[in-house]
Design a protein around this motif. Structure first.
Motif, PDB file in Angstrom:
ATOM      1  N   ILE A 150      -8.685   9.643  11.715  1.00 13.93           N
ATOM      2  CA  ILE A 150     -10.091   9.256  11.691  1.00 13.93           C
ATOM      3  C   ILE A 150     -10.423   8.401  10.476  1.00 13.93           C
ATOM      4  N   GLU A 151      -9.834   8.716   9.335  1.00 16.86           N
ATOM      5  CA  GLU A 151     -10.264   8.064   8.102  1.00 16.86           C
ATOM      6  C   GLU A 151      -9.715   6.644   7.954  1.00 16.86           C
ATOM      7  N   MET A 152      -8.385   6.479   7.913  1.00 14.72           N
ATOM      8  CA  MET A 152      -7.830   5.144   7.684  1.00 14.72           C
ATOM      9  C   MET A 152      -6.753   4.746   8.688  1.00 14.72           C
ATOM     10  N   GLY A 153      -6.325   5.670   9.535  1.00 17.32           N
ATOM     11  CA  GLY A 153      -5.650   5.291  10.758  1.00 17.32           C
ATOM     12  C   GLY A 153      -4.150   5.106  10.769  1.00 17.32           C
ATOM     13  N   TYR A 154      -3.449   5.356   9.654  1.00 15.56           N
ATOM     14  CA  TYR A 154      -1.991   5.233   9.667  1.00 15.56           C
ATOM     15  C   TYR A 154      -1.360   6.617   9.833  1.00 15.56           C
ATOM     16  N   SER A 155      -1.787   7.340  10.872  1.00 18.51           N
ATOM     17  CA  SER A 155      -1.370   8.725  11.053  1.00 18.51           C
ATOM     18  C   SER A 155      -0.025   8.869  11.742  1.00 18.51           C
ATOM     19  N   GLY A 156       0.405   7.847  12.482  1.00 18.43           N
ATOM     20  CA  GLY A 156       1.613   7.984  13.282  1.00 18.43           C
ATOM     21  C   GLY A 156       1.423   8.861  14.503  1.00 18.43           C
ATOM     22  N   THR A 157       0.175   9.244  14.797  1.00 11.91           N
ATOM     23  CA  THR A 157      -0.147  10.046  15.972  1.00 11.91           C
ATOM     24  C   THR A 157      -1.232   9.346  16.780  1.00 11.91           C
ATOM     25  N   ASN A 158      -1.470   9.809  17.995  1.00 11.55           N
ATOM     26  CA  ASN A 158      -2.532   9.271  18.839  1.00 11.55           C
ATOM     27  C   ASN A 158      -2.444   7.761  19.003  1.00 11.55           C
ATOM     28  N   GLY A 159      -1.222   7.243  19.003  1.00 12.10           N
ATOM     29  CA  GLY A 159      -1.031   5.808  19.137  1.00 12.10           C
ATOM     30  C   GLY A 159      -1.213   5.023  17.859  1.00 12.10           C
ATOM     31  N   ASP A 160      -1.441   5.719  16.735  1.00 11.85           N
ATOM     32  CA  ASP A 160      -1.623   5.043  15.445  1.00 11.85           C
ATOM     33  C   ASP A 160      -0.291   4.546  14.894  1.00 11.85           C
ATOM     34  N   PRO A 161      -0.303   3.466  14.112  1.00 12.95           N
ATOM     35  CA  PRO A 161       0.871   3.122  13.305  1.00 12.95           C
ATOM     36  C   PRO A 161       1.057   4.186  12.225  1.00 12.95           C
ATOM     37  N   ASP A 162       2.213   4.191  11.562  1.00 12.80           N
ATOM     38  CA  ASP A 162       2.439   5.177  10.512  1.00 12.80           C
ATOM     39  C   ASP A 162       2.546   4.502   9.153  1.00 12.80           C
ATOM     40  N   ILE A 163       2.826   5.295   8.128  1.00 10.49           N
ATOM     41  CA  ILE A 163       2.836   4.790   6.757  1.00 10.49           C
ATOM     42  C   ILE A 163       3.885   3.701   6.561  1.00 10.49           C
ATOM     43  N   ASN A 164       4.985   3.771   7.291  1.00  9.55           N
ATOM     44  CA  ASN A 164       6.003   2.726   7.184  1.00  9.55           C
ATOM     45  C   ASN A 164       5.494   1.395   7.725  1.00  9.55           C
ATOM     46  N   ASP A 165       4.661   1.455   8.759  1.00 10.90           N
ATOM     47  CA  ASP A 165       4.034   0.229   9.268  1.00 10.90           C
ATOM     48  C   ASP A 165       3.105  -0.371   8.226  1.00 10.90           C
ATOM     49  N   LEU A 166       2.376   0.507   7.517  1.00  3.84           N
ATOM     50  CA  LEU A 166       1.506   0.014   6.449  1.00  3.84           C
ATOM     51  C   LEU A 166       2.322  -0.679   5.370  1.00  3.84           C
ATOM     52  N   ILE A 167       3.441  -0.090   4.973  1.00  6.33           N
ATOM     53  CA  ILE A 167       4.272  -0.683   3.922  1.00  6.33           C
ATOM     54  C   ILE A 167       4.735  -2.073   4.343  1.00  6.33           C
ATOM     55  N   ILE A 168       5.109  -2.233   5.604  1.00  9.22           N
ATOM     56  CA  ILE A 168       5.519  -3.553   6.098  1.00  9.22           C
ATOM     57  C   ILE A 168       4.368  -4.543   5.983  1.00  9.22           C
ATOM     58  N   GLU A 169       3.154  -4.076   6.305  1.00  8.39           N
ATOM     59  CA  GLU A 169       1.970  -4.942   6.194  1.00  8.39           C
ATOM     60  C   GLU A 169       1.752  -5.363   4.737  1.00  8.39           C
ATOM     61  N   LEU A 170       1.864  -4.420   3.815  1.00  5.47           N
ATOM     62  CA  LEU A 170       1.615  -4.729   2.409  1.00  5.47           C
ATOM     63  C   LEU A 170       2.692  -5.647   1.839  1.00  5.47           C
ATOM     64  N   GLU A 171       3.932  -5.474   2.291  1.00 10.36           N
ATOM     65  CA  GLU A 171       5.026  -6.318   1.801  1.00 10.36           C
ATOM     66  C   GLU A 171       4.807  -7.783   2.156  1.00 10.36           C
ATOM     67  N   ALA A 172       4.017  -8.031   3.190  1.00  9.51           N
ATOM     68  CA  ALA A 172       3.768  -9.410   3.604  1.00  9.51           C
ATOM     69  C   ALA A 172       2.648 -10.066   2.804  1.00  9.51           C
ATOM     70  N   LEU A 173       1.953  -9.301   1.955  1.00  7.46           N
ATOM     71  CA  LEU A 173       0.847  -9.837   1.156  1.00  7.46           C
ATOM     72  C   LEU A 173       1.378 -10.286  -0.197  1.00  7.46           C
ATOM     73  N   ASN A 174       1.153 -11.552  -0.523  1.00 16.70           N
ATOM     74  CA  ASN A 174       1.710 -12.114  -1.752  1.00 16.70           C
ATOM     75  C   ASN A 174       1.269 -11.363  -2.997  1.00 16.70           C
ATOM     76  N   TYR A 175      -0.005 -10.917  -3.014  1.00 13.43           N
ATOM     77  CA  TYR A 175      -0.483 -10.291  -4.243  1.00 13.43           C
ATOM     78  C   TYR A 175       0.202  -8.944  -4.492  1.00 13.43           C
ATOM     79  N   TYR A 176       0.647  -8.261  -3.448  1.00 12.53           N
ATOM     80  CA  TYR A 176       1.388  -7.021  -3.683  1.00 12.53           C
ATOM     81  C   TYR A 176       2.821  -7.293  -4.111  1.00 12.53           C
ATOM     82  N   GLN A 177       3.396  -8.392  -3.661  1.00 16.31           N
ATOM     83  CA  GLN A 177       4.719  -8.756  -4.159  1.00 16.31           C
ATOM     84  C   GLN A 177       4.662  -8.938  -5.670  1.00 16.31           C
ATOM     85  N   GLN A 178       3.590  -9.562  -6.152  1.00 16.29           N
ATOM     86  CA  GLN A 178       3.454  -9.782  -7.584  1.00 16.29           C
ATOM     87  C   GLN A 178       3.089  -8.496  -8.321  1.00 16.29           C
ATOM     88  N   LEU A 179       2.150  -7.725  -7.758  1.00 23.24           N
ATOM     89  CA  LEU A 179       1.670  -6.535  -8.452  1.00 23.24           C
ATOM     90  C   LEU A 179       2.731  -5.440  -8.538  1.00 23.24           C
TER      91      LEU A 179
END
Length: 464
Positions: free
Chosen positions: A139-168
């Motif tokens: 309900i809160e932020m949606g990376y539960s890995g249940t109910n058809g949600d993506p999971d935390i590993n999917d989030l990490i893949i998303e963040l790895e694609a953002l240039n500012y996180y590569q730098q930070l």
């Protein structure tokens, strides 16, 4: 402390220059060395001490809506700076209009407490563990890995694609790898950095030898309220300090339920599991208005409601988890019989616990533009020093028992903990394995001294 591994970063401690949607890595805010009053004794940062670089990463993560599955919700959506990092709503809004199960807890002075479990029901064993649970909630932020949600590993893949996180992440940890544990460490450091010690209580406490003495900057009513707060019920007081312990005003870890057993959004629900509370600091803003409804279910909407609740604890046989300190003679729920003047004095005292700086200080503010954009500038010195030799590699990281280090050349290796204490030294040529199984669960700095050039390079490792 060995000075070779210390990153030399110039920052302006007093200049809060507003740079919209810009994080300047050459001028970091001071998170790790803030002023703390001498009378503050509690500090739960031992396994994750605050580092300016990592806390800066934590600030960006805290405000980034990309951490929710539909890019609409951040941690800061429910924990709002202008409301002492709480929410005016009883239940905060999550994904697709869903509601949180409890009221969003204020995040003031989380560092200065003996209670290290988090959430109202203490289901998270540490603040670090708490930080990513809302991210992984359906309900809160949606990376539960249940109910058809993506999971935390999917989030990490998303963040790895953002240039500012590569730098930070490179700036904070020495390499570009993103992991849940690194996110937890950074978010927890940022939350622990949020502190409030500029209240009228602090101004008064600095002028006396101990907190039991009258404060010279208080009115007669405020000093009376302080006495009522401190004194036990059998000695003319309300006994508040037994559970909400000054000067931090943190909750006693042994505290049980406080007599509020409702469920937010469910008028017939019963929940006996809520035994934690935030610090009583900054219950109200400097202008006296509440920083949101009170208690886990948001059922109390004024300080008078709170005082009335503790003045006459509900006699509800359903509550089998009531704290024994809220029982009076004969094991019956406590009845303090406070006069109206005593109630108003207690409220006047509670209002003196609020500061000013925490509501507006840029170091805790949103670094993003309204459209979600952000700019990271500077950081060349920090990045070059941390990762000055691309030929040095450490794996795995985080690690449990061993780390494998590969490097081209001859190096003298020194490993320091975050207190600057040397914990291990070794020499290596090209490759070596180091046993870290005896290390505590914390961040370490690995310093590489090139034997031929005397140049120093550093990387950070996490022991899990």
């Amino acid at each position: 402390m060995n000075k070779k591994f210390i990153s030399i970063i110039a920052f302006t401690a007093l200049a809060f220059i507003l740079i919209s949607a810009t994080v300047d890595l050459d001028n970091l805010f001071n998170y790790e060395d803030q002023d703390i009053p001498d009378y503050i004794a509690k500090d739960n940062t031992s396994t994750n001490p605050i580092d300016d670089k990592i806390a800066t990463l934590g600030r960006v993560l805290f405000y980034d809506k990309n951490l929710s599955s539909n890019n609409t919700i951040a941690c800061a959506s429910c924990h709002i700076q202008e409301h002492a990092f709480s929410d005016l709503a009883v239940q905060s809004i999550g994904l697709d209009g869903g509601f949180t199960g409890r009221h969003s807890m204020r995040l003031i002075n989380a560092r200065f407490a003996d209670e290290t479990h988090f959430f109202w029901d203490e289901r998270a064993n540490t603040l670090e563990a708490q930080t990513t649970q809302p991210i992984q909630d359906h309900i809160e932020m949606g990376y539960s890995g249940t109910n058809g949600d993506p999971d935390i590993n999917d989030l990490i893949i998303e963040l790895e694609a953002l240039n500012y996180y590569q730098q930070l992440f490179t700036f904070a940890y020495g390499d570009v790898e993103i992991s849940e544990e690194k996110m937890q460490l950074a978010l927890a450091q940022f939350v622990r950095s949020i502190q409030s010690f500029d209240s009228r209580y602090d101004q008064g406490r600095e002028q006396v030898a101990n907190g039991n003495l009258p404060f010279p900057n208080y009115t007669t009513e405020e000093n009376q309220g302080k006495n009522i707060f401190l004194a036990p019920p059998n000695n003319g007081g309300a006994g508040c300090a037994g559970c909400h312990r000054p000067p931090e005003f943190d909750i006693d870890p042994a505290a049980l339920n406080n007599g509020i057993i409702g469920v937010a959004g469910d008028p017939t629900g019963i929940d006996l599991t809520n035994t934690r509370s935030p610090s009583l600091r900054d219950l109200v803003k400097p202008n006296g208005t509440l920083n949101g409804p009170l208690m886990h279910d948001g059922s109390l909407t004024s300080l008078l409601d709170v005082v009335n609740h503790y003045d006459q604890i509900p006699n509800d046989p359903t509550n089998t988890n009531l704290d024994p300190r809220l029982l009076g003679p004969g094991g019956q729920p406590l009845n303090l019989n406070l006069s109206e003047d005593e109630k108003q004095a207690l409220i006047a005292f509670l209002e003196t616990l609020s500061g000013n700086d925490v509501y507006t200080n840029e170091k805790w503010s949103n670094p993003f533009e309204e459209d979600g954009s952000i700019e990271i500038i500077g950081g060349d010195l920090g990045i070059n020093e941390i990762d000055g030799s691309p030929q040095i590699m450490i794996a795995p990281n985080p690690a449990t028992k061993y780390i494998e280090i590969s490097a081209v050349g001859n190096f003298h290796i020194s490993i320091f903990n975050y207190l600057g204490q040397l914990v291990l030294q070794s020499d290596m040529t090209n490759n070596t394995t180091i046993d870290i199984s005896s290390f505590s669960l914390v961040l370490y700095i690995v310093q590489f001294e090139d034997v031929s050039t005397a140049k120093i390079y550093t990387k950070k490792i996490i022991k899990e």
